[in-house]
Design an enzyme around this catalytic site. Structure first.
Site, PDB file in Angstrom:
ATOM      1  N   ASP A 193       0.404  -0.952   6.210  1.00  8.65           N
ATOM      2  CA  ASP A 193       0.593  -0.244   7.424  1.00  8.65           C
ATOM      3  C   ASP A 193      -0.249  -0.828   8.776  1.00  8.65           C
ATOM      4  O   ASP A 193      -1.180  -2.134   8.635  1.00  8.65           O
ATOM      5  CB  ASP A 193       0.500   0.879   7.549  1.00  8.65           C
ATOM      6  CG  ASP A 193       0.676   1.758   6.844  1.00  8.65           C
ATOM      7  OD1 ASP A 193       2.042   1.337   6.081  1.00  8.65           O
ATOM      8  OD2 ASP A 193       0.845   3.093   5.894  1.00  8.65           O
ATOM      9  N   GLU A 235       0.779  -1.219   0.166  1.00  8.97           N
ATOM     10  CA  GLU A 235       0.160   0.046   0.110  1.00  8.97           C
ATOM     11  C   GLU A 235       0.733   1.000  -0.342  1.00  8.97           C
ATOM     12  O   GLU A 235       1.468   1.418   0.588  1.00  8.97           O
ATOM     13  CB  GLU A 235      -1.264   0.025   1.313  1.00  8.97           C
ATOM     14  CG  GLU A 235      -1.384   1.216   1.663  1.00  8.97           C
ATOM     15  CD  GLU A 235      -1.442   1.497   3.542  1.00  8.97           C
ATOM     16  OE1 GLU A 235      -0.846   0.007   4.075  1.00  8.97           O
ATOM     17  OE2 GLU A 235      -2.638   2.106   3.986  1.00  8.97           O
TER      18      GLU A 235
END
Ligand code: 1YM
Length: 651
Positions: free
Chosen positions: A517, A444
């Site tokens: 994350d 991401e």
């Protein structure tokens, strides 16, 4: 519907299944089981441990299904001792002629004695793993049996690899009206080296499922281990059986019609129960069971269900002009869009096939299920025209969407199958072409992807950055899914196709690693990705190709010593070990790590921790996705609180 079929709801599941004390075949001792436990139970991991419980519970369920017991109580003590009790006839307390020992001692010390033997007997609940009480005894540090019968309490204790300490004896009196069997055991930590601690949720969920599958039987679960946040006592009794199961499965969904379509019956010694209700989602959720075993690979009962659903819906749609003469028939997928269905059959001699032996093979089951369910579905539609209309509209809409999806999908598939040059532009591929060593990191954010690109070993590690938003496939029809750029690039990069055209032998990477994350957004993206994998690439998850990367939460530094912590506990430990004047950095995102740090902590096989995603329990995974991806906030909050284990992503 075949004419010759007989409906006989009075069928006695235990017709030929009466034992007496002399019936037991004397087989090998328990030594073999202790030497090679893996041959008798699934494994000696947590899964195998729970298996011990189900083995004993199954015997109680058998007694209840035979009509003699009504309640089964399962208790976990503080020290993870399991007690299972039923209020049935009590195990036979006589002496076995062949062994010269009590029948109970024989059941618990002779392999297979309590299960199938002598040809005539069968167990309805077991079958797949029905290895018998003796295996549980063999793998226990100690095991005790109590039988309550004729005002007496009979008792025997086994220790030391399953040997009776003393023969069966009467140790006391009970009320003459009391009857039943109780088995108490402690799993042997020398065998179950990973853990001997039972998982509360695993026990509760399966016990609840057994109650849904066996209507009218009361199952009580007591978890006596002090865990403040968990409820300790559950009582499950569902007079409505699968009807209540479907209600439960659909509780967080928007139903498109109010009543659950329910059917039950029996023919040719096979009992059938089916419950169905449609919701406004697009994915089908069909769960099948034979003799209480979740047949995850489906089989003839599912085929019979599908045949009937197709046949009856198409007939009704034509007759009532939901389909015009020139229209094609609705496909099976059209009829299943948004369906929640549970199919349960009880069979005296089930044959299991498939890779994991969870596919029902008995061919006669197809016809029996199709006939019983078909008849009652037809009746439901006739009697409930308003609800029938809603179902017909749902299926015809699905059919129109399917045609649109087909076009979009063909385009995607073409690009997926054509040459490497059409791999997505943003893919940073690896040089190796050996899928078994290749890994693809789905990353991401751009800065993280940059670090990953520079830090990776490009020989076998590919990076696919995700830029746009990942589509929530739970809320989108197929053609939208196939139009989504991020999803297209994943499909093309993986190279193995999707849905029923999937071929995992073509998968280009044997590790698909989701790297997001360690924050709320990151976990949301992870769930969206997993939802997509679960719905469109399930075999890829099932075959163990999907992983979650674990980036560190903290970096701790003192002088030249650098350590990383992946959990809060680790951080506390590091604090304790390294003392004060420590500089601590909390990582907010992958992007904060430079290439070297990312490699060292998260991508280097020498140091990294990858969590393999597995789908042990499709029902739970499904609930998980429908709740996590649904619109309702409250169930989502509760679900996260109740199901802490999803933190480990064992979906
Ligand atoms: C807590 C576990 O095992 N209950 C149980 C087991 C048996 C009977 C009743 C039973 C069965 C029969 C006749 C029969 C078993 N008996 C045998 C064997 N609960 C639990 N409750 N009388 C009692 O099937 O005819 C095996 S299991 F082999 F001895 F008959």
């Amino acid at each position: 519907m075949s004419e010759e079929m007989e409906f006989n709801t009075e069928y006695d599941m235990r017709a030929k299944a009466t034992y007496d004390d002399s019936d037991i075949q004397v087989l090998d001792g328990l030594e073999a089981v202790r030497k090679r436990p893996g041959m008798y139970i699934a494994s000696t991991s947590e899964k195998g441990l729970h298996h011990l419980v189900w083995e004993i519970v199954d015997n109680g369920i058998d007694e209840a299904m035979a009509g003699y017991a009504s309640t089964i109580t399962i208790t976990v003590d503080k020290d993870n001792v399991i007690t299972v009790r039923d209020d049935g006839r009590g195990m036979p307390v006589g002496v076995n002629e062949k062994t010269g020992k009590s029948t109970i001692e024989t059941i618990f010390t002779v392999l297979h004695a309590g299960g199938k033997f002598g040809g005539g007997a069968y167990k309805v609940s077991g079958g797949l793993h029905g290895v018998g009480a003796s295996v549980v005894n063999a793998l226990s540090e100690w095991l005790e049996v109590r039988v309550f019968h004729d005002g007496k309490i009979y008792y025997v204790r086994f220790e030391n690899g399953g040997h009776a300490v003393k023969p069966l004896e009467v140790i006391g009196e009970c009320d003459p009206s009391e009857h039943g069997s109780e088995v108490r055991f402690k799993a042997d930590p020398a065998i179950f080296t990973e853990t001997t601690v039972y998982d509360h949720d695993t026990l509760r969920d399966r016990i609840r499922q057994l109650a849904f599958l066996n209507k009218g039987i009361r199952l009580i679960f007591n978890d006596e281990r002090a865990e403040e946040e968990k409820k300790q006592h559950y009582e499950f009794l569902f007079e409505g059986g699968l009807k209540q199961y479907v209600e439960f499965l659909n509780k967080n969904r928007t139903k498109i019609h109010p009543d659950i379509i329910y059917s039950e019956g029996a023919a040719d010694n096979i009992e059938v129960e089916v419950a169905v209700q449609y919701n406004d989602g697009y994915n089908p959720n069909v769960y099948t069971f034979c003799n209480n075993i979740n047949t995850v690979e489906g089989g003839t009962h599912e085929e019979g269900f599908r045949l009937a659903l197709n046949r009856v819906i198409n007939a009704y749609a034509r007759e009532n002009k939901f389909l015009k003469e020139k229209d094609d028939n609705l496909t099976s997928d059209d009829c299943k869009e948004g369906i929640t269905a549970v199919i349960s059959v009880k069979h005296p001699d089930p044959q299991y096939e498939g890779q994991t032996k969870t596919k029902l093979g008995n061919t006669e089951v197809r016809r029996v299920v199709s006939s019983i369910f078909g008849k009652q579905l037809e009746r439901f539609l006739m009697e409930n025209p308003d609800q029938a209309k809603l179902i017909m509209e749902k299926a015809t809409l699905a059919s129109q969407a399917r045609m649109a999806a087909k076009k979009a999908r063909e385009a995607t598939r073409k690009s997926a199958l054509s040459s490497i040059s059409s791999l997505p532009g943003k893919l940073m591929d690896c040089s190796s072409k050996d899928a078994s060593v290749c890994e693809i990191y789905i990353v991401e954010g751009n800065s993280a992807a940059g670090s990953a690109k520079n830090g990776r070993d490009s020989h076998y590690q590919a990076i696919l950055p995700l830029r746009g938003k990942i589509l929530n496939v739970e809320k989108a029809r197929q053609h939208r899914v196939f139009e989504n750029a991020e999803i297209r690039s994943m499909i093309t990069a993986f190279g193995c196709g999707v849905l029923d055209e999937i071929d995992t032998s073509k998968l280009r990477y044997h590790k698909i690693v989701i790297m997001t994350d360690a924050d709320v957004d990151g976990s949301h993206i992870r769930i969206l990705l997993l939802t997509f994998f679960y719905r469109y690439l399930r075999p890829v998850i099932e075959q163990g190709y999907v992983y979650i990367a674990q980036p560190p939460l903290y970096k701790a530094q003192k002088g030249n010593t650098v350590r990383y912590a992946y959990t809060e506990e680790q951080m506390n430990q590091i604090r304790a070990e390294m003392g004060d004047r420590l500089s601590i950095q909390r990582y907010k995102g992958l992007g904060e790590m430079d290439a070297e740090q990312l490699w060292e902590t998260t991508m280097d096989p020498k140091n990294r921790t990858l969590i393999r995603v597995n789908v042990d329990d499709a029902e739970l995974a499904d609930q998980y996705f429908s709740i996590m991806m649904g619109e309702e906030v409250e169930p989502r909050k509760n679900f996260i609180i109740e199901n802490g284990r999803f933190a480990t992503l064992d979906i």
